[in-house]
Design a protein around this motif. Structure first.
Motif, PDB file in Angstrom:
ATOM      1  N   ARG A  12      25.713  83.993  67.713  1.00 60.77           N
ATOM      2  CA  ARG A  12      25.578  83.651  66.453  1.00 60.77           C
ATOM      3  C   ARG A  12      24.312  83.267  65.836  1.00 60.77           C
ATOM      4  NH1 ARG A  12      24.933  77.086  67.160  1.00 60.77           N
ATOM      5  NH2 ARG A  12      22.396  76.444  66.187  1.00 60.77           N
ATOM      6  N   ILE A  14      21.157  84.205  62.991  1.00 57.59           N
ATOM      7  CA  ILE A  14      20.131  85.843  62.790  1.00 57.59           C
ATOM      8  C   ILE A  14      21.022  86.761  64.260  1.00 57.59           C
ATOM      9  CG2 ILE A  14      18.227  86.568  63.247  1.00 57.59           C
ATOM     10  CD1 ILE A  14      16.852  84.058  61.618  1.00 57.59           C
ATOM     11  N   ASP A  33      23.861  85.687  75.108  1.00 54.54           N
ATOM     12  CA  ASP A  33      23.075  83.918  74.430  1.00 54.54           C
ATOM     13  C   ASP A  33      23.540  83.383  76.424  1.00 54.54           C
ATOM     14  OD1 ASP A  33      23.187  81.480  72.840  1.00 54.54           O
ATOM     15  OD2 ASP A  33      23.395  82.583  71.282  1.00 54.54           O
ATOM     16  N   ASP A  59      20.568  82.254  81.054  1.00 56.97           N
ATOM     17  CA  ASP A  59      19.285  81.990  79.707  1.00 56.97           C
ATOM     18  C   ASP A  59      18.221  82.221  79.822  1.00 56.97           C
ATOM     19  OD1 ASP A  59      17.082  79.816  78.929  1.00 56.97           O
ATOM     20  OD2 ASP A  59      18.532  78.389  80.624  1.00 56.97           O
ATOM     21  N   ASN A  86      15.165  87.281  69.966  1.00 60.58           N
ATOM     22  CA  ASN A  86      15.077  86.303  68.838  1.00 60.58           C
ATOM     23  C   ASN A  86      15.989  85.020  69.010  1.00 60.58           C
ATOM     24  OD1 ASN A  86      16.994  85.877  65.630  1.00 60.58           O
ATOM     25  ND2 ASN A  86      18.564  85.327  67.855  1.00 60.58           N
ATOM     26  N   TYR A 150       7.395  73.857  67.589  1.00 58.67           N
ATOM     27  CA  TYR A 150       8.035  74.591  66.922  1.00 58.67           C
ATOM     28  C   TYR A 150       6.815  76.430  66.731  1.00 58.67           C
ATOM     29  CZ  TYR A 150      11.062  78.161  64.762  1.00 58.67           C
ATOM     30  OH  TYR A 150      12.038  79.139  64.069  1.00 58.67           O
ATOM     31  N   ILE A 183      16.139  80.827  56.483  1.00 60.75           N
ATOM     32  CA  ILE A 183      16.941  81.802  56.524  1.00 60.75           C
ATOM     33  C   ILE A 183      19.051  80.726  56.475  1.00 60.75           C
ATOM     34  CG2 ILE A 183      18.285  83.586  57.567  1.00 60.75           C
ATOM     35  CD1 ILE A 183      15.302  84.121  56.285  1.00 60.75           C
ATOM     36  N   THR A 185      20.985  79.031  58.839  1.00 61.25           N
ATOM     37  CA  THR A 185      21.741  79.813  58.878  1.00 61.25           C
ATOM     38  C   THR A 185      22.813  78.062  60.279  1.00 61.25           C
ATOM     39  OG1 THR A 185      20.189  79.457  60.932  1.00 61.25           O
ATOM     40  CG2 THR A 185      20.933  81.398  60.170  1.00 61.25           C
TER      41      THR A 185
HETATM   42  P1  NAD Z   1      21.166  79.682  65.493  1.00 64.45           P
HETATM   43  O1  NAD Z   1      20.406  77.742  66.463  1.00 64.45           O
HETATM   44  O2  NAD Z   1      21.538  79.758  64.635  1.00 64.45           O
HETATM   45  O3  NAD Z   1      20.598  80.657  67.048  1.00 64.45           O
HETATM   46  C1  NAD Z   1      19.952  80.826  68.378  1.00 64.45           C
HETATM   47  C2  NAD Z   1      21.033  81.129  69.365  1.00 64.45           C
HETATM   48  O4  NAD Z   1      19.932  80.896  70.278  1.00 64.45           O
HETATM   49  C3  NAD Z   1      22.384  80.158  69.661  1.00 64.45           C
HETATM   50  O5  NAD Z   1      23.131  81.042  69.049  1.00 64.45           O
HETATM   51  C4  NAD Z   1      21.694  79.664  70.853  1.00 64.45           C
HETATM   52  O6  NAD Z   1      22.822  79.865  71.633  1.00 64.45           O
HETATM   53  C5  NAD Z   1      20.560  80.696  71.650  1.00 64.45           C
HETATM   54  N1  NAD Z   1      19.813  80.067  72.745  1.00 64.45           N
HETATM   55  C6  NAD Z   1      19.062  79.388  72.526  1.00 64.45           C
HETATM   56  N2  NAD Z   1      18.706  78.775  73.455  1.00 64.45           N
HETATM   57  C7  NAD Z   1      18.621  80.319  74.710  1.00 64.45           C
HETATM   58  C8  NAD Z   1      19.055  80.481  75.602  1.00 64.45           C
HETATM   59  N3  NAD Z   1      16.990  79.823  76.220  1.00 64.45           N
HETATM   60  N4  NAD Z   1      18.956  81.585  76.387  1.00 64.45           N
HETATM   61  C9  NAD Z   1      19.427  82.272  75.624  1.00 64.45           C
HETATM   62  N5  NAD Z   1      19.979  81.868  73.890  1.00 64.45           N
HETATM   63  C10 NAD Z   1      19.430  81.518  73.744  1.00 64.45           C
HETATM   64  O7  NAD Z   1      19.745  80.046  65.270  1.00 64.45           O
HETATM   65  P2  NAD Z   1      18.999  80.993  64.058  1.00 64.45           P
HETATM   66  O8  NAD Z   1      18.224  80.397  63.322  1.00 64.45           O
HETATM   67  O9  NAD Z   1      19.669  82.143  63.956  1.00 64.45           O
HETATM   68  O10 NAD Z   1      17.875  82.114  64.418  1.00 64.45           O
HETATM   69  C11 NAD Z   1      17.426  82.851  65.430  1.00 64.45           C
HETATM   70  C12 NAD Z   1      16.077  83.377  65.006  1.00 64.45           C
HETATM   71  O11 NAD Z   1      15.004  83.192  64.160  1.00 64.45           O
HETATM   72  C13 NAD Z   1      14.807  81.957  66.389  1.00 64.45           C
HETATM   73  O12 NAD Z   1      14.552  82.474  67.286  1.00 64.45           O
HETATM   74  C14 NAD Z   1      14.361  81.032  65.162  1.00 64.45           C
HETATM   75  O13 NAD Z   1      13.283  80.652  65.887  1.00 64.45           O
HETATM   76  C15 NAD Z   1      13.630  82.083  64.605  1.00 64.45           C
HETATM   77  N6  NAD Z   1      13.884  81.798  62.991  1.00 64.45           N
HETATM   78  C16 NAD Z   1      14.975  80.988  62.094  1.00 64.45           C
HETATM   79  C17 NAD Z   1      14.646  80.879  60.937  1.00 64.45           C
HETATM   80  C18 NAD Z   1      15.709  79.659  60.040  1.00 64.45           C
HETATM   81  O14 NAD Z   1      15.588  79.188  58.695  1.00 64.45           O
HETATM   82  N7  NAD Z   1      17.197  80.195  60.104  1.00 64.45           N
HETATM   83  C19 NAD Z   1      13.545  80.511  60.807  1.00 64.45           C
HETATM   84  C20 NAD Z   1      12.486  81.277  61.005  1.00 64.45           C
HETATM   85  C21 NAD Z   1      12.632  81.079  61.665  1.00 64.45           C
END
Ligand code: NAD
Length: 249
Positions: A12, A14, A33, A59, A86, A150, A183, A185
């Protein structure tokens, strides 16, 4: 020859958008994932658009699971030469309320996960004399209230990125980080919910602080990943690109 990419946390948000973008750029994509079934819709979207992808449940903080996942990618799609670290979680709290478990899980997914995935994938990249690793950092690396765990992990990923760039450069492997701002999400939606505000109000408040006057969308990040992952970006390594709608302080 098709290039094979691995995108973690790609069920899901990003990661899913990055997986679809790399597939539309012609790469075969392993969608990794926690839950394999949750990866399937992304694989189906890629296949429906004429691309090639597989779903893998793993994981990223589990050493054996990571090694098995990468072996599956090699067997089913080919040796990976693009890796996008990611996968991510948040466990926000002010320091005095943050549990050791909340600290550990955030470190494990972001830092240990990126380490394990990169270590498993780099041997195929160095053997091929070509590779692209892209790590997802965050503007939170600069400090963000309620995110001691974080922000430490995301700052750590910047040091990790620069060190891998030094070690792997001579093998044709570049390593860069993208540090997104806000972002849209499920991760940011969950933050709004926890703070007791609607996602619309939360986004509007964030946009008011962003120079380009909007919040980001996953495509903004996928575009930057596509640049770093491209063959033409071979002289760009060890960089941190803030994709945040303006300068960061
Ligand atoms: P999200 O929560 O929508 O998606 C994260 C995904 O990672 C999920 O599908 C989750 O199941 C998976 N995940 C979690 N733990 C895991 C594991 N141990 N093994 C495998 N998969 C695992 O988050 P997002 O907003 O799409 O963020 C994606 C990345 O971008 C992350 O690293 C987040 O920290 C980073 N980020 C996001 C934002 C934002 O504003 N959304 C900003 C800066 C950085």
């Amino acid at each position: 020859m098709t290039t094979t990419a691995i995108v973690t946390g790609a069920a899901r948000g990003i990661g899913a958008t990055v997986a679809r973008r790399l597939a539309s750029d012609g790469l075969a994509v392993a969608v990794i994932d926690l839950d394999e079934a949750a990866c399937k819709p992304v694989v189906e979207q890629i296949e429906a658009a004429g691309g090639r992808a597989i779903a893998i449940g793993a994981d990223v903080s589990d050493e054996a699971a990571v090694d098995a996942a990468v072996e599956r990618v090699v067997a089913e799609l080919g040796a990976p030469t693009v890796l996008v670290n990611n996968a991510g979680v948040i466990r926000d709290n002010l320091l005095f309320r943050m549990s050791a478990d909340d600290w550990d899980i955030v470190m494990n997914v972001h830092l240990r996960g990126s380490f394990l995935m990169s270590r498993a994938a780099q041997k195929y990249m160095t053997a091929a004399g070509f590779g692209r690793i892209v790590n997802l950092s965050s503007t939170s690396a600069l400090g963000n209230r309620g995110q001691a765990n974080y922000s430490a992990a995301k700052a750590g990923l910047q040091g990790f990125t620069k060190t891998l760039a030094l070690e792997l450069g001579k093998f044709g492997v570049t390593v860069n980080a993208i540090a997104p701002g806000f972002i849209e999400t499920e991760m940011t939606a969950a933050t709004a919910e926890r703070m007791g505000v609607s996602f619309e109000d939360f986004k509007a408040a964030a946009a008011a602080q962003i120079p380009v006057a909007r919040t980001g969308v996953p495509d903004d990040i996928a575009h930057a990943v596509a640049f770093f992952a491209g063959r033409d970006a071979g002289f760009v390594s060890g960089q941190v690109l803030y994709v945040a709608g303006g300068p960061t302080t």
